[in-house]
Each structure stands twice: as structure tokens, then as C-alpha cells.
Design a protein around this motif. Structure first.
Motif, PDB file in Angstrom:
ATOM      1  N   PHE A   1      -1.089  -1.470  -5.915  1.00 30.96           N
ATOM      2  CA  PHE A   1      -0.113  -0.391  -5.992  1.00 30.96           C
ATOM      3  C   PHE A   1      -0.767   0.846  -6.604  1.00 30.96           C
ATOM      4  N   ALA A   2      -0.085   1.968  -6.559  1.00 30.41           N
ATOM      5  CA  ALA A   2      -0.532   3.213  -7.177  1.00 30.41           C
ATOM      6  C   ALA A   2       0.670   4.123  -7.315  1.00 30.41           C
ATOM      7  N   ASP A   3       0.505   5.176  -8.125  1.00 35.44           N
ATOM      8  CA  ASP A   3       1.632   6.074  -8.365  1.00 35.44           C
ATOM      9  C   ASP A   3       1.522   7.383  -7.593  1.00 35.44           C
ATOM     10  N   GLY A   4       0.666   7.409  -6.581  1.00 38.28           N
ATOM     11  CA  GLY A   4       0.492   8.626  -5.788  1.00 38.28           C
ATOM     12  C   GLY A   4      -0.684   9.460  -6.231  1.00 38.28           C
ATOM     13  N   GLY A   5      -1.320   9.087  -7.333  1.00 41.69           N
ATOM     14  CA  GLY A   5      -2.491   9.804  -7.816  1.00 41.69           C
ATOM     15  C   GLY A   5      -3.770   9.108  -7.402  1.00 41.69           C
ATOM     16  N   GLU A   6      -4.760   9.192  -8.274  1.00 36.81           N
ATOM     17  CA  GLU A   6      -6.042   8.553  -8.007  1.00 36.81           C
ATOM     18  C   GLU A   6      -5.839   7.070  -7.728  1.00 36.81           C
ATOM     19  N   GLY A   7      -6.483   6.573  -6.677  1.00 41.91           N
ATOM     20  CA  GLY A   7      -6.384   5.169  -6.317  1.00 41.91           C
ATOM     21  C   GLY A   7      -5.358   4.870  -5.246  1.00 41.91           C
ATOM     22  N   THR A   8      -4.529   5.854  -4.873  1.00 40.75           N
ATOM     23  CA  THR A   8      -3.500   5.604  -3.859  1.00 40.75           C
ATOM     24  C   THR A   8      -4.112   5.302  -2.509  1.00 40.75           C
ATOM     25  N   LEU A   9      -5.134   6.031  -2.143  1.00 40.65           N
ATOM     26  CA  LEU A   9      -5.797   5.779  -0.863  1.00 40.65           C
ATOM     27  C   LEU A   9      -6.293   4.338  -0.789  1.00 40.65           C
ATOM     28  N   ASP A  10      -6.990   3.896  -1.820  1.00 39.05           N
ATOM     29  CA  ASP A  10      -7.519   2.533  -1.815  1.00 39.05           C
ATOM     30  C   ASP A  10      -6.397   1.497  -1.824  1.00 39.05           C
ATOM     31  N   ALA A  11      -5.325   1.784  -2.558  1.00 39.89           N
ATOM     32  CA  ALA A  11      -4.206   0.839  -2.599  1.00 39.89           C
ATOM     33  C   ALA A  11      -3.575   0.682  -1.225  1.00 39.89           C
ATOM     34  N   LEU A  12      -3.359   1.791  -0.537  1.00 37.57           N
ATOM     35  CA  LEU A  12      -2.737   1.717   0.787  1.00 37.57           C
ATOM     36  C   LEU A  12      -3.667   1.062   1.798  1.00 37.57           C
ATOM     37  N   LEU A  13      -4.941   1.388   1.730  1.00 42.16           N
ATOM     38  CA  LEU A  13      -5.895   0.750   2.647  1.00 42.16           C
ATOM     39  C   LEU A  13      -5.911  -0.762   2.429  1.00 42.16           C
ATOM     40  N   GLY A  14      -5.867  -1.175   1.159  1.00 43.48           N
ATOM     41  CA  GLY A  14      -5.859  -2.602   0.879  1.00 43.48           C
ATOM     42  C   GLY A  14      -4.629  -3.288   1.417  1.00 43.48           C
ATOM     43  N   ALA A  15      -3.490  -2.635   1.296  1.00 39.03           N
ATOM     44  CA  ALA A  15      -2.250  -3.226   1.788  1.00 39.03           C
ATOM     45  C   ALA A  15      -2.188  -3.208   3.307  1.00 39.03           C
ATOM     46  N   TRP A  16      -2.689  -2.156   3.908  1.00 36.53           N
ATOM     47  CA  TRP A  16      -2.681  -2.058   5.371  1.00 36.53           C
ATOM     48  C   TRP A  16      -3.744  -2.941   6.022  1.00 36.53           C
ATOM     49  N   GLY A  17      -4.794  -3.283   5.246  1.00 35.86           N
ATOM     50  CA  GLY A  17      -5.894  -4.042   5.827  1.00 35.86           C
ATOM     51  C   GLY A  17      -6.773  -3.203   6.727  1.00 35.86           C
TER      52      GLY A  17
ATOM     53  N   GLN B   1       3.480   5.928 -22.253  1.00 38.35           N
ATOM     54  CA  GLN B   1       3.433   6.764 -21.056  1.00 38.35           C
ATOM     55  C   GLN B   1       3.577   5.934 -19.780  1.00 38.35           C
ATOM     56  N   SER B   2       3.201   4.670 -19.871  1.00 41.37           N
ATOM     57  CA  SER B   2       3.312   3.789 -18.702  1.00 41.37           C
ATOM     58  C   SER B   2       4.758   3.607 -18.271  1.00 41.37           C
ATOM     59  N   LEU B   3       5.673   3.842 -19.188  1.00 43.44           N
ATOM     60  CA  LEU B   3       7.090   3.613 -18.929  1.00 43.44           C
ATOM     61  C   LEU B   3       7.801   4.882 -18.471  1.00 43.44           C
ATOM     62  N   GLY B   4       7.027   5.923 -18.145  1.00 43.38           N
ATOM     63  CA  GLY B   4       7.615   7.195 -17.749  1.00 43.38           C
ATOM     64  C   GLY B   4       7.282   7.611 -16.335  1.00 43.38           C
ATOM     65  N   GLY B   5       7.294   6.677 -15.400  1.00 43.20           N
ATOM     66  CA  GLY B   5       7.097   7.036 -14.006  1.00 43.20           C
ATOM     67  C   GLY B   5       5.827   6.515 -13.382  1.00 43.20           C
ATOM     68  N   LYS B   6       4.995   5.828 -14.170  1.00 42.04           N
ATOM     69  CA  LYS B   6       3.770   5.275 -13.611  1.00 42.04           C
ATOM     70  C   LYS B   6       4.056   3.929 -12.937  1.00 42.04           C
ATOM     71  N   VAL B   7       2.982   3.233 -12.555  1.00 41.87           N
ATOM     72  CA  VAL B   7       3.123   2.030 -11.742  1.00 41.87           C
ATOM     73  C   VAL B   7       3.999   0.976 -12.417  1.00 41.87           C
ATOM     74  N   VAL B   8       3.736   0.663 -13.679  1.00 42.29           N
ATOM     75  CA  VAL B   8       4.517  -0.375 -14.353  1.00 42.29           C
ATOM     76  C   VAL B   8       5.994  -0.002 -14.364  1.00 42.29           C
ATOM     77  N   ASP B   9       6.287   1.255 -14.615  1.00 41.86           N
ATOM     78  CA  ASP B   9       7.671   1.716 -14.630  1.00 41.86           C
ATOM     79  C   ASP B   9       8.310   1.545 -13.258  1.00 41.86           C
ATOM     80  N   ALA B  10       7.582   1.926 -12.205  1.00 42.75           N
ATOM     81  CA  ALA B  10       8.117   1.786 -10.851  1.00 42.75           C
ATOM     82  C   ALA B  10       8.372   0.323 -10.508  1.00 42.75           C
ATOM     83  N   VAL B  11       7.450  -0.551 -10.883  1.00 40.41           N
ATOM     84  CA  VAL B  11       7.591  -1.976 -10.583  1.00 40.41           C
ATOM     85  C   VAL B  11       8.811  -2.563 -11.275  1.00 40.41           C
ATOM     86  N   ARG B  12       8.997  -2.252 -12.538  1.00 39.14           N
ATOM     87  CA  ARG B  12      10.146  -2.831 -13.250  1.00 39.14           C
ATOM     88  C   ARG B  12      11.459  -2.311 -12.686  1.00 39.14           C
ATOM     89  N   ARG B  13      11.474  -1.087 -12.210  1.00 34.36           N
ATOM     90  CA  ARG B  13      12.708  -0.528 -11.650  1.00 34.36           C
ATOM     91  C   ARG B  13      13.033  -1.142 -10.290  1.00 34.36           C
TER      92      ARG B  13
END
Length: 410
Positions: free
Chosen positions: A63-79, A320-332
Motif C-alpha cells: 500500500f501507499a498514501d499517494g506519495g513516494e512508493g505509490t508507483l511501486d505499490a501499484l505495480l506490485g499489486a497489478w503484477g 503522524q501515522s494516525l493523520g491520513g497516512k497508510v496506517v490511518d487509511a487501513v484502520r478506517r
């Protein structure tokens, strides 16, 4: 657009009574990609459930929050694999940058910082007035050549404050001064902007759906604007900030004259040096929270809704992780009755913060006093070990097959 599962995982999915675990972490920046972290978590979970003789279905969803690493996260999920194109960095120097396309060919993703990012110009003094987003244009053109129907534009980490004019210039828009001459690249020239010439705009850019990952609410100009807040990070002096802010204000004036939309005070338009303002005014781009955009593309809400246990994490788990980043998105996105366990390089949230967050528990992979370099070298094995211990606990015969939290919490 769902994650690509191994043969073993597909076979496990066929067992309808298997415990369903979703490993959905962010990257551990500087240590491991989200793909590597998800697989390490999955390895630990499988081993723990196997020890207990419990059937398990493990979905890995980097997963990613739209910042750095999003490209790699999506590529990994898409295969799918990253594609590359020749372009330029924020200072106009030749470079190569990556982009991605979904397995069905309908969705493309660009991390703008691949071309106009601060890391790409870290070898020289920052040049706030002349830095440009032009290099992002060839990435977009490459996606249009691929025939995608939608482009996900991740804009974090930019070195430019040009309002996206460089990117749009590369796509055929001409930004002209009062004499009809095209302006040089860079936000420092925008005070001389007089008009737009849209006749050369690549019309394919108008036909695709644009979504911009944007997790800041700053407007384009003013005390909270792109230049004032983010300019100093890009090397802008107080005088540079004044010039850049005036240039963005002039850009807003000209865009309003051309389109009838005055977007200068709209939340989010100041992100990434103002890239959203031209994209929204000229191409109808939609700004969306990065984590929500990624979750939708990956169908994360469905997978999390079907989970019995969720493993997530990042390099540092703090307030800060609880203010819109990946962990916050996952728990929501995860139903309240499903345990959400955070595995991180370091954990600094208090018990009260954890209680309020809805996260079930958080564990650091660090064992005893160790340097950051020592932790980095052992990141993946330690993630696997920590995931194994978590799942061993949750599958103990004395406990219910799934943890039932107090109502109102995870």
C-alpha cells in the motif's frame, strides 16, 4: 486491479473456512519496499498458522498514501513491471524516469518526483526560481501512447514551484508574455505571463480521466500557499518566495480569464508547487486523498472487509501515522471487529493514542539497543519474525479463533 496472488495463495483461498489475513503495509523507507514488507509479513503469518495446523489465506497488498512508493505499490499489486522513458529533471538535465500501467491497460500511474523530484537535483544547489515540472510531461505522453483511460498523478516531493506550467508546456500548451513570446521554464518567470495558447495541447490529455493524489490542503497563494510554505524546502529565499507567490497569483489570473475558474483559494491547489491548479483548470483533474485513491484502485476496502486479521505497518509508527497516512487509511477501511496490528521499525505512540486510534496493537521489529544501520540490514527477517509472533499469539488454543475487541475499537 487486485493483488496478484501466488499459486499457493490461490489454493488457500479455495478453503472457505481458512482464516483470512491481509498484509497491507507501507514501505519502510530506506530499508524495504512495501512489496517486500508485505511478503515478509505474509511469510511470518503462514508459518505461525501452519504451526497451529490452521488453514490460512494470506493476501499481500502493498500500500501507499499517494506519495513516494505509490508507483511501486501499484505495480506490485497489478503484477506489472515499471516502464521507463527519457526525460529531464527539475533543472532540465537528461534523465530517465519510470511510470506504470495496470494489467488491463486502462490505468496509468506517474510519480511526478521521478522527473521533477528533489532527490534528482540533490547534487547541486537548489534553484527555486528556475526549477520546472517539464520533465513530467514525457511520462504523461508515454501513458497516452499506451492508450490508458485514466492517469493517477502522484505529485509529492517536487523541486519546482511553477504551477505545473512546465508539465503542460511539454504537453503542448504555450505560456506567453505580453509580446507573444513563450516564457522560459520556472516559476520565477510567471510574473510575466500574459496569455495561454491551447491550440497545441495534446487532445488525448483532455480525453482521459485525471486523478491527483493530494494530501495537503494549502491554497495556491498567500501565507499558506505553495511558495510560502513549501518554497523554502526547495531552496527559496524570502525574495524568491515573494517572486514565486506573485507568479502563481498571475498564473491564477490568466487561468481564470481563460477558463472562468478562479482556483487560487481552493484547498489543495498549492500542492507540489501548484501543479494541481493548471491540471484542474485545463484538464479537469480531480484532487483526491492519496490513500483513498490507492485504496480504490487496489480494491482494498473489499479485501479488508473480508479479513479476519489485518497486518499493516511502516518504518516509524508515531502520532503522524494516525493523520491520513497508510496506517490511518487501513484502520478506517477495516471493519471495527477485525484486529489491526501494526508492525514498524519503531513505535512511539502512547497507550492512550493507540487506544483512541482503533489499532489493536503495535510492535517494533527492533530487538534491544541497535543502530539504525543494524536494523536496516535485518529489516525483512525481523518483520517476518514479528508477524510470526503476533499470529502465534492470536492463534493460541486458549484464545478464540478471532480476537473480539471492545465495541467501538479495533
Amino acid at each position: 486491479m487486485l493483488c496478484v496472488m501466488s499459486k499457493e495463495m490461490r489454493e488457500q483461498d479455495e478453503t472457505t473456512d481458512a482464516v483470512r489475513v491481509v498484509a497491507i503495509p507501507d514501505s519502510f523507507k530506506g530499508s524495504a519496499s512495501a512489496i517486500e514488507v508485505a511478503e515478509a509479513m505474509a511469510d511470518g503469518a503462514r508459518e505461525a498458522y501452519a504451526d497451529r495446523g490452521v488453514a490460512v489465506s494470506v493476501h499481500t497488498l502493498p500500500f501507499a498514501d499517494g506519495g513516494e512508493g505509490t508507483l511501486d505499490a501499484l505495480l506490485g499489486a497489478w503484477g506489472t513491471k515499471a516502464l521507463t522513458v527519457d526525460t529531464t529533471d527539475a533543472l532540465g538535465r537528461p534523465t530517465r524516469a519510470r511510470y506504470g500501467v495496470s494489467a488491463d491497460g486502462r490505468t496509468g500511474v506517474v510519480e511526478a518526483a521521478e522527473a521533477n523530484g528533489l532527490p534528482g537535483v540533490a547534487d547541486v544547489p537548489l534553484q527555486a526560481r528556475t526549477a520546472s515540472s517539464r520533465g513530467v510531461g514525457p511520462l504523461v505522453s508515454a501513458l497516452l501512447d499506451q492508450g490508458v483511460e485514466e492517469i493517477l498523478l502522484c505529485i509529492g516531493g517536487s523541486a519546482s514551484t511553477d504551477g505545473g506550467t512546465g508539465m503542460l508546456s511539454a504537453l503542448g500548451v504555450r505560456f506567453l508574455d505580453s509580446e507573444g513570446s513563450e516564457l522560459p521554464d520556472g516559476g520565477g518567470e510567471l510574473t510575466n505571463l500574459a496569455s495561454l495558447d491551447l491550440s497545441g495541447l495534446d487532445q488525448r490529455a483532455r480525453s482521459v480521466r485525471w486523478r491527483i493524489a493530494c494530501d495537503v490542503t494549502n491554497p495556491l497563494v498567500g501565507e499558506r500557499g505553495a511558495a510560502a510554505v513549501f518554497g523554502p524546502q526547495k531552496g527559496a529565499s524570502p525574495e524568491d518566495v515573494r517572486v514565486l507567490d506573485a507568479g502563481l497569483a498571475r498564473l491564477a489570473d490568466v487561468l481564470a480569464e481563460a477558463t472562468g475558474q478562479d482556483l487560487r483559494e481552493v484547498e489543495g491547489m498549492g500542492a507540489a508547487g501548484g501543479i494541481p491548479v493548471t491540471m484542474s483548470a485545463l484538464l479537469g483533474a480531480e484532487l483526491v486523498p492519496g490513500s483513498r485513491m490507492v485504496a480504490e484502485v487496489l480494491d482494498a476496502d473489499r479485501l479488508l472487509g473480508e479479513a479476519d486479521l489485518v497486518l499493516t505497518g511502516e518504518g516509524r509508527f508515531d502520532s503522524q501515522s494516525l493523520g491520513g497516512k497508510v496506517v490511518d487509511a487501513v484502520r478506517r477501511l477495516t471493519p471495527e471487529h477485525v484486529p489491526v496490528v501494526v508492525i514498524a521499525g519503531s513505535v512511539s505512540v502512547t497507550a492512550e493514542e493507540l487506544r483512541r486510534s482503533g489499532v489493536t496493537a503495535a510492535f517494533s521489529i527492533a530487538r534491544g539497543p541497535r543502530t539504525l544501520e543494524e536494523i536496516r540490514e535485518e529489516t525483512l527477517p525481523e518483520i517476518t519474525s514479528t508477524a510470526y509472533q503476533c499470529c502465534r499469539l492470536l492463534t493460541h488454543p486458549a484464545l478464540p479463533s478471532t480476537v473480539q475487541p471492545v465495541p467501538g475499537t479495533h
